[in-house]
Design an enzyme around this catalytic site. Structure first.
Site, PDB file in Angstrom:
ATOM      1  N   GLU A  43      -1.331   9.675  -7.776  1.00  0.00           N
ATOM      2  CA  GLU A  43      -0.545  10.706  -7.725  1.00  0.00           C
ATOM      3  C   GLU A  43      -0.464  11.497  -6.912  1.00  0.00           C
ATOM      4  OE1 GLU A  43       1.634  10.618  -9.998  1.00  0.00           O
ATOM      5  OE2 GLU A  43       1.318   8.656 -11.602  1.00  0.00           O
ATOM      6  N   ASP A  73      -7.564  10.885  -4.674  1.00  0.00           N
ATOM      7  CA  ASP A  73      -8.505  13.001  -3.949  1.00  0.00           C
ATOM      8  C   ASP A  73      -9.105  13.763  -5.363  1.00  0.00           C
ATOM      9  OD1 ASP A  73      -7.543  14.852  -3.035  1.00  0.00           O
ATOM     10  OD2 ASP A  73      -5.853  14.605  -2.665  1.00  0.00           O
ATOM     11  N   ASP A  92      -9.177  15.421   2.710  1.00  0.00           N
ATOM     12  CA  ASP A  92      -9.339  15.970   1.194  1.00  0.00           C
ATOM     13  C   ASP A  92     -10.813  15.839   0.880  1.00  0.00           C
ATOM     14  OD1 ASP A  92      -6.717  14.726   0.449  1.00  0.00           O
ATOM     15  OD2 ASP A  92      -7.640  12.501  -0.187  1.00  0.00           O
ATOM     16  N   SER A 111     -11.192   6.625   2.533  1.00  0.00           N
ATOM     17  CA  SER A 111     -10.290   6.043   3.705  1.00  0.00           C
ATOM     18  C   SER A 111     -10.656   6.301   4.984  1.00  0.00           C
ATOM     19  CB  SER A 111      -8.736   6.704   4.195  1.00  0.00           C
ATOM     20  OG  SER A 111      -8.390   6.104   2.472  1.00  0.00           O
ATOM     21  N   THR A 139       5.016   2.807   2.182  1.00  0.00           N
ATOM     22  CA  THR A 139       4.726   3.448   1.205  1.00  0.00           C
ATOM     23  C   THR A 139       4.114   4.356   1.071  1.00  0.00           C
ATOM     24  OG1 THR A 139       4.128   1.052   0.052  1.00  0.00           O
ATOM     25  CG2 THR A 139       3.095   2.655  -0.958  1.00  0.00           C
ATOM     26  N   LYS A 140       3.639   5.346   2.484  1.00  0.00           N
ATOM     27  CA  LYS A 140       2.627   6.192   2.375  1.00  0.00           C
ATOM     28  C   LYS A 140       3.916   6.138   4.646  1.00  0.00           C
ATOM     29  CE  LYS A 140      -1.559   7.438   3.270  1.00  0.00           C
ATOM     30  NZ  LYS A 140      -3.210   7.612   3.321  1.00  0.00           N
ATOM     31  N   VAL A 198      -0.371  -1.692  -3.100  1.00  0.00           N
ATOM     32  CA  VAL A 198       0.868  -1.259  -4.043  1.00  0.00           C
ATOM     33  C   VAL A 198       1.817  -1.290  -4.116  1.00  0.00           C
ATOM     34  CG1 VAL A 198       1.893   1.213  -4.316  1.00  0.00           C
ATOM     35  CG2 VAL A 198      -0.476   1.322  -2.509  1.00  0.00           C
ATOM     36  N   MET A 280       9.462 -33.534  13.582  1.00  0.00           N
ATOM     37  CA  MET A 280       9.312 -33.524  14.641  1.00  0.00           C
ATOM     38  C   MET A 280      10.940 -32.637  13.484  1.00  0.00           C
ATOM     39  SD  MET A 280       7.597 -34.580  16.573  1.00  0.00           S
ATOM     40  CE  MET A 280       7.346 -33.765  18.560  1.00  0.00           C
ATOM     41  N   CYS A 434       0.898 -30.916  25.757  1.00  0.00           N
ATOM     42  CA  CYS A 434       1.751 -30.419  25.105  1.00  0.00           C
ATOM     43  C   CYS A 434       1.312 -32.583  23.978  1.00  0.00           C
ATOM     44  CB  CYS A 434       3.397 -30.945  24.980  1.00  0.00           C
ATOM     45  SG  CYS A 434       3.877 -29.580  25.430  1.00  0.00           S
TER      46      CYS A 434
HETATM   47  N1  3NM Z   1      -2.955   4.447   2.031  1.00  0.00           N
HETATM   48  P1  3NM Z   1       1.154  -0.805   0.317  1.00  0.00           P
HETATM   49  S1  3NM Z   1      -1.831   3.050   3.586  1.00  0.00           S
HETATM   50  C1  3NM Z   1      -2.163   4.147   0.082  1.00  0.00           C
HETATM   51  O1  3NM Z   1      -3.747   3.287   5.803  1.00  0.00           O
HETATM   52  C2  3NM Z   1      -2.310   3.981   1.067  1.00  0.00           C
HETATM   53  O2  3NM Z   1      -4.528   4.995   4.705  1.00  0.00           O
HETATM   54  C3  3NM Z   1      -2.699   3.543   3.728  1.00  0.00           C
HETATM   55  O3  3NM Z   1       0.655   0.851   0.252  1.00  0.00           O
HETATM   56  C4  3NM Z   1      -3.738   3.932   4.956  1.00  0.00           C
HETATM   57  O4  3NM Z   1       0.582  -2.131  -0.011  1.00  0.00           O
HETATM   58  C5  3NM Z   1      -1.159   3.307   1.760  1.00  0.00           C
HETATM   59  O5  3NM Z   1       2.698  -0.521  -0.749  1.00  0.00           O
HETATM   60  C6  3NM Z   1      -0.305   2.556   1.314  1.00  0.00           C
HETATM   61  O6  3NM Z   1       2.029  -1.193   2.307  1.00  0.00           O
HETATM   62  C7  3NM Z   1       0.035   0.854   0.758  1.00  0.00           C
HETATM   63 MG    MG Z   2      -5.378  12.165  -0.250  1.00  0.00          MG
END
Ligand code: 3NM
Ligand code: MG
Length: 522
Positions: A43, A73, A92, A111, A139-140, A198, A280, A434
């Site tokens: 969150e 976190d 963090d 992380s 997402t991030k 995510v 093919m 080939c």
């Molecule tokens: N951390 P999704 S990438 C929360 O690289 C988060 O540390 C990351 O989301 C990092 O699965 C990420 O939708 C988001 O791509 C991952």
């Molecule tokens: Mg964090």
């Protein structure tokens, strides 16, 4: 001792990504029913009270299914709800401080993006690391570079000899999961323990199905990793090759080939001649149907166009899905940046079983300037140490590598076969490389057919031992046939050699291969 967690499918929540009308808790419960093994509540914008409320509700659902809960976190939130763990980012709270504040036995994850991050994680003794971002993600907002599957593999190697678990994160979806898991195995053989996801789950209308798709792949991958065989003595290999040469006409495998328009007809003819059936096809919409029925897929980029990329993209992804071996022929990859980019994209999208190429192509793929190439042909005699090159490259790519030339080198990352058969006329006709790709694909299909029949179970997506023998069989059949027909009186040069070679391929026997084979296994 921290709790033993199954990291296979690690869901990170993201309430802002839920599809309209989808309830957060309902989505969470469905995703657990689909196979999520651990949940991290993340969150980024919630106030403390709201975070605790969401975490408490999430925990109630996780507890119902006995799935561990990790808090992103916030050590205080983890303590407040009695979470199983805390996941911290590089910016963090320090791990040592978090450890001090949390109950003994709370799982701590960190992380990691760089080698330094992993070294620090090892020093601090975290329970697991989240390595990323593997792929691009919306997402991030990423502040660190995307590291790709090879980057993940390099980070994993740093964990050798530690008990630290590892997951990857960032853009992981069921469509790239085979490649994510396979491509990230380190050169020391260390694989991921799971993947964090995510959007592929949370943004789905049917999170249960999304989680099931992910879970099936991770489980199949783990099963694959647990069974490794080996049959690399010279006699073992030649016996197996003879067996495949005898068997291919009974099996009659269907080999789907996406190849170039210079060689398509002769590739189809040699496929038939060795006892397999070619199809093919290049139309994207038929790729899934073909993946279900074929025994192997060949992708040859010889005359690939930008508007023709969807065919190979889908064919490769579906071949992974239906566990059919992929033989990849990066024709002329060193010649243009378009070819390089296509090959990079395709090799990152699906996991191939065999890569075949000449010294110039292999050098371009491996990123070394040791060998130069001119168009589709290799310049000079090749690598200083081809045995080590193919072994290392096979290990890095997690597949069988076939380096062609006057002497052919084949490796599964452990053994190297050096094959000294072949007639110089092979170098005087177009597309002999080939053709070799097609024949290797036919024998890999035969090898995998045997696996299906013998083991009476799902085949491995990259069965290195079987594909190694399949590739050797393909090279031997073509080169031995070329030696046999080159001596025939009707063969006067390249023009008469090609039809004679097709005849030769149709007639070559296991005994011919056995008596002609010049093979050394290292
Ligand atoms: N951390 P999704 S990438 C929360 O690289 C988060 O540390 C990351 O989301 C990092 O699965 C990420 O939708 C988001 O791509 C991952
Ligand atoms: Mg964090």
């Amino acid at each position: 001792m921290a709790k033993d967690i199954d990291y296979s499918v690690y869901l990170v929540t993201g309430r802002d990504l839920l599809p309209p009308g989808k309830d957060y808790l309902e989505s969470l419960e469905e995703s657990i029913q689909g196979g999520v093994t651990v949940v991290q509540v993340r969150e980024k914008d919630a106030d403390t009270g709201e975070f605790i409320k969401i975490a408490t509700e999430s925990k109630r659902i996780c507890d119902k299914y006995n799935v561990p809960l990790i808090i992103n976190d916030r050590v205080d939130v983890a303590l407040a709800v009695g979470a199983d763990g805390v996941h911290v980012g590089q910016d963090d709270m320090e791990i040592t401080l978090a450890r001090k504040l949390l109950h003994a036995g709370t799982v701590l994850g960190l992380s990691c993006n760089t080698a330094e991050h992993v070294a620090e994680a090892v020093k601090l003794g975290v329970d697991y690391v989240g390595i990323g971002a593997v792929w691009g993600t919306k997402t991030k907002n990423l502040t660190n570079p995307i590291i790709g599957v090879r980057g993940v593999g390099e980070r994993l190697k740093e964990l050798d000899g530690t008990g630290i678990k590892a997951i990857a994160i960032g853009g992981i979806k069921s469509s790239n999961l085979w490649r994510t898991l396979h491509g990230s195995i380190s050169v020391s053989g260390r694989a991921l323990d799971g993947v964090a996801v995510v959007s592929d789950i949370v943004a789905s209308r049917s999170p249960k199905e999304a989680a099931t798709a992910l879970s099936n792949i991770v489980r199949a991958f783990k099963d694959d990793q647990s069974q490794v065989r080996s049959l690399s003595t010279k006699n073992g290999v030649i016996d197996k090759v003879s067996e495949f040469v005898n068997k291919i006409r009974t099996v009659g495998p269907l080999v789907h080939q996406i190849t170039n328009n210079v060689v398509a007809t002769q590739s189809a003819n040699v496929t038939l001649a060795v006892g397999a059936s070619p199809i093919m096809a290049t139309e994207p919409v038929e790729m899934e149907d073909l993946a279900k029925i074929c025994g192997a897929l060949l992708i040859n980029i010889g005359t690939l166009r930008a508007d023709g990329l969807d065919g190979p993209r889908l064919a490769g992804s579906f071949a992974n899905k239906y566990r059919k071996p992929i033989v990849f022929d990066p024709v002329g990859v060193g010649a243009t940046s378009f070819r390089k980019e296509c090959v990079k994209e395709l090799l990152d999208l699906f996991q191939v079983g065999v890569i075949k190429g000449n010294a110039g192509e292999m050098a371009a793929l491996a990123g070394t300037s040791e060998v130069l190439s001119k168009g589709v042909d290799s310049v000079g005699s090749g690598f200083r140490d081809p045995v080590s090159f193919v072994r290392d490259f096979a290990k890095r790519e997690r597949c069988v590598v076939v380096l062609t030339g006057p002497i052919d080198y084949i490796s599964d990352g452990t053994s190297v076969a050096v094959l000294e058969n072949g007639d110089p006329l092979l170098g005087k006709i177009t597309g002999s490389g080939c053709m070799l790709g097609s024949i290797i694909a036919a024998f890999c299909a035969t090898a995998m057919h045997e696996a299906e029949v013998q083991d009476n179970e799902r085949t491995r997506i990259v069965d290195l031992e079987r594909l190694f023998v399949g590739a050797i069989a393909g090279v031997l059949v073509l080169t031995v046939a070329s030696e046999i027909v080159a001596k025939r009186p009707e063969v006067k040069g390249p023009g008469t050699f090609l039809p004679a070679l097709i005849d030769g391929l149709a007639g070559v026997s296991a005994q011919d291969v056995r008596s002609h084979a010049k093979v050394t296994i290292y």
